[in-house]
Design a protein around this motif. Structure first.
Motif, PDB file in Angstrom:
ATOM      1  N   ALA A  35       0.840  -1.196   0.000  1.00 37.83           N
ATOM      2  CA  ALA A  35       0.000   0.000   0.000  1.00 37.83           C
ATOM      3  C   ALA A  35       0.875   1.246   0.000  1.00 37.83           C
ATOM      4  CB  ALA A  35      -0.932   0.007   1.204  1.00 37.83           C
ATOM      5  N   ALA A  36       0.339   2.322  -0.564  1.00 39.03           N
ATOM      6  CA  ALA A  36       1.034   3.619  -0.555  1.00 39.03           C
ATOM      7  C   ALA A  36       0.297   4.558   0.385  1.00 39.03           C
ATOM      8  CB  ALA A  36       1.079   4.203  -1.956  1.00 39.03           C
ATOM      9  N   TYR A  37       1.056   5.308   1.195  1.00 37.68           N
ATOM     10  CA  TYR A  37       0.478   6.245   2.156  1.00 37.68           C
ATOM     11  C   TYR A  37       0.974   7.655   1.815  1.00 37.68           C
ATOM     12  CZ  TYR A  37      -0.939   2.141   4.765  1.00 37.68           C
ATOM     13  OH  TYR A  37      -1.533   0.943   5.134  1.00 37.68           O
ATOM     14  N   ILE A  38       0.035   8.500   1.448  1.00 39.18           N
ATOM     15  CA  ILE A  38       0.363   9.868   1.034  1.00 39.18           C
ATOM     16  C   ILE A  38      -0.167  10.836   2.087  1.00 39.18           C
ATOM     17  CG2 ILE A  38       0.154  11.607  -0.762  1.00 39.18           C
ATOM     18  CD1 ILE A  38       1.661   9.076  -1.618  1.00 39.18           C
ATOM     19  N   LEU A  39       0.732  11.664   2.626  1.00 41.80           N
ATOM     20  CA  LEU A  39       0.351  12.695   3.588  1.00 41.80           C
ATOM     21  C   LEU A  39       0.119  13.994   2.829  1.00 41.80           C
ATOM     22  CD1 LEU A  39       0.013  13.485   6.609  1.00 41.80           C
ATOM     23  CD2 LEU A  39       2.441  14.136   6.569  1.00 41.80           C
ATOM     24  N   ASP A  40      -1.112  14.497   2.877  1.00 40.03           N
ATOM     25  CA  ASP A  40      -1.488  15.738   2.207  1.00 40.03           C
ATOM     26  C   ASP A  40      -1.665  16.814   3.265  1.00 40.03           C
ATOM     27  OD1 ASP A  40      -2.632  17.826   0.804  1.00 40.03           O
ATOM     28  OD2 ASP A  40      -3.901  16.545  -0.424  1.00 40.03           O
ATOM     29  N   LEU A  41      -0.823  17.838   3.228  1.00 42.61           N
ATOM     30  CA  LEU A  41      -0.844  18.886   4.249  1.00 42.61           C
ATOM     31  C   LEU A  41      -1.871  19.977   3.953  1.00 42.61           C
ATOM     32  CD1 LEU A  41       2.996  19.330   4.822  1.00 42.61           C
ATOM     33  CD2 LEU A  41       1.414  17.753   5.946  1.00 42.61           C
ATOM     34  N   GLY A  42      -2.501  19.926   2.792  1.00 42.19           N
ATOM     35  CA  GLY A  42      -3.475  20.963   2.452  1.00 42.19           C
ATOM     36  C   GLY A  42      -2.793  22.281   2.171  1.00 42.19           C
ATOM     37  N   GLU A  43      -3.198  23.327   2.888  1.00 39.67           N
ATOM     38  CA  GLU A  43      -2.610  24.653   2.702  1.00 39.67           C
ATOM     39  C   GLU A  43      -1.500  24.878   3.720  1.00 39.67           C
ATOM     40  OE1 GLU A  43      -3.911  29.401   2.620  1.00 39.67           O
ATOM     41  OE2 GLU A  43      -5.408  27.847   2.990  1.00 39.67           O
ATOM     42  N   VAL A  44      -0.370  25.358   3.246  1.00 39.90           N
ATOM     43  CA  VAL A  44       0.788  25.644   4.104  1.00 39.90           C
ATOM     44  C   VAL A  44       1.327  27.019   3.737  1.00 39.90           C
ATOM     45  CG1 VAL A  44       3.128  24.967   4.734  1.00 39.90           C
ATOM     46  CG2 VAL A  44       1.409  23.200   4.296  1.00 39.90           C
TER      47      VAL A  44
END
Length: 333
Positions: A237-246
């Motif tokens: 599985a691939a795990y992607i962390l999306d921080l949104g707006e920074v």
């Protein structure tokens, strides 16, 4: 526009070219005097005439005024790209073995939806920041097919149609789960800049909302966000962390190991190889510009200031929304 340019356009249309454009109002040169101005007026009148007809037949070709869509429809030409949002900008170039489309979006809002293409072939998505490529399935796309495109605000990407499938292209994986990580953060600030202790938050917001005194409300620099993440990683599985707006730069660490630094949209990081079974420590260091602190220092005597610049903001200027603003999502593919 030069009269010589208009005369060349007339020659091309006479030979069969299809041209779209409005009549130019003024000559684009000072040379030639009145004789050049008269030549310019004659060339304009020869092309567009004295009326306002939307299309004129000239020799073997036609000249349309300014309605591109109407001209394409009348010429039975399918638009190269059809997208519902006019804020999406695009360019198209061709090589011997591919049609390459570049899409970009200014900051403000994201675009997620279908885009219809006139090109056909084996479709891929290219990331201009990382150079990674992903195949959109193994089947050949036909002209007129739509592709779902996901563009974050301020981001860009390529959509490429190859004549033959490319073996190195990674297939796009389907989303399996999505977990929000907007609560349970501890935010630490360096000593001496207004904060005396870490701040615990259950919602992401700009730094100036965390401050309890004027100096902390104007903090600029680097703040570190920490929280625990409990997960049971699945094989392959691939795990992607999306921080949104920074605002503005984020460095991601997992279990004490640096993963990546992101300075522009999309603020997404592949953390698959850094996760372990059970509890994981997630740390995100966010760095801003000095603007807010400069606003604060503008209201202090010079001997009390910590920042200096030649031409900074005025005292009382509206503060910028610095920090990890989210939403932060962990997506499993």
């Amino acid at each position: 526009m030069l009269p010589e340019t208009l005369e060349k356009i007339h020659s091309l249309i006479t030979q069969g070219a299809i041209v779209i454009g409005t009549p130019p109002a003024e000559i684009a040169t000072l040379s030639g005097g009145r004789e050049a101005e008269q030549q310019f007026k004659i060339a304009v009148n020869t092309l567009w005439g004295k009326g306002t007809a939307p299309v004129r037949s000239i020799g073997k070709g036609r000249l349309y005024r300014d309605d591109l869509l109407a001209a394409l429809q009348q010429e039975h030409i399918t638009p190269d790209v059809q997208v519902s949002d006019t804020a999406v900008h695009w360019l198209h170039r061709q090589t011997a073995d591919a049609d390459i489309y570049f899409f970009s979006l200014n900051q403000g809002k994201a675009f997620r939806g279908p885009i219809t293409f006139r090109s056909e072939g084996y479709a891929e998505i290219w990331d201009p920041l990382t150079g990674s490529t992903k195949a959109l399935g193994s089947n050949k796309r036909s002209a007129g097919d739509s592709i779902s495109v996901d563009l974050d605000a301020g981001s860009s990407q390529f959509v490429v149609f190859r004549k033959e499938p490319h073996k190195l292209a990674e297939p796009v994986k389907k989303l399996i789960t999505e977990t929000a990580l907007n609560k349970g953060w501890e935010v630490s600030f360096p000593q001496g800049w207004g904060f005396s202790s870490p701040v615990r938050i259950d919602s992401l917001a700009p730094w100036f909302t965390f401050g309890t005194n004027p100096e902390s409300q104007h903090f600029s620099g680097t703040a570190t966000y920490k929280r625990q993440l409990t997960i049971h990683p699945q094989p392959r599985a691939a795990y992607i962390l999306d921080l949104g707006e920074v605002e503005a730069i984020a460095k991601v660490n997992i279990n004490g190991k640096e993963v990546d630094t992101k300075w522009t949209y999309p603020y997404r990081v592949d953390i698959s190889s850094y996760l372990k079974e059970g509890n994981n420590e997630l740390q995100i260091s966010v760095t801003s510009t000095w603007f807010n602190r400069l606003v604060y220092d503008a209201g202090l005597p010079e001997d009390q200031r910590k920042t200096w610049t030649i031409n900074g903001p005025d005292k009382g200027s509206a503060l910028k929304k610095y920090g990890l603003l989210g939403p932060v999502m962990l997506r499993q593919y």
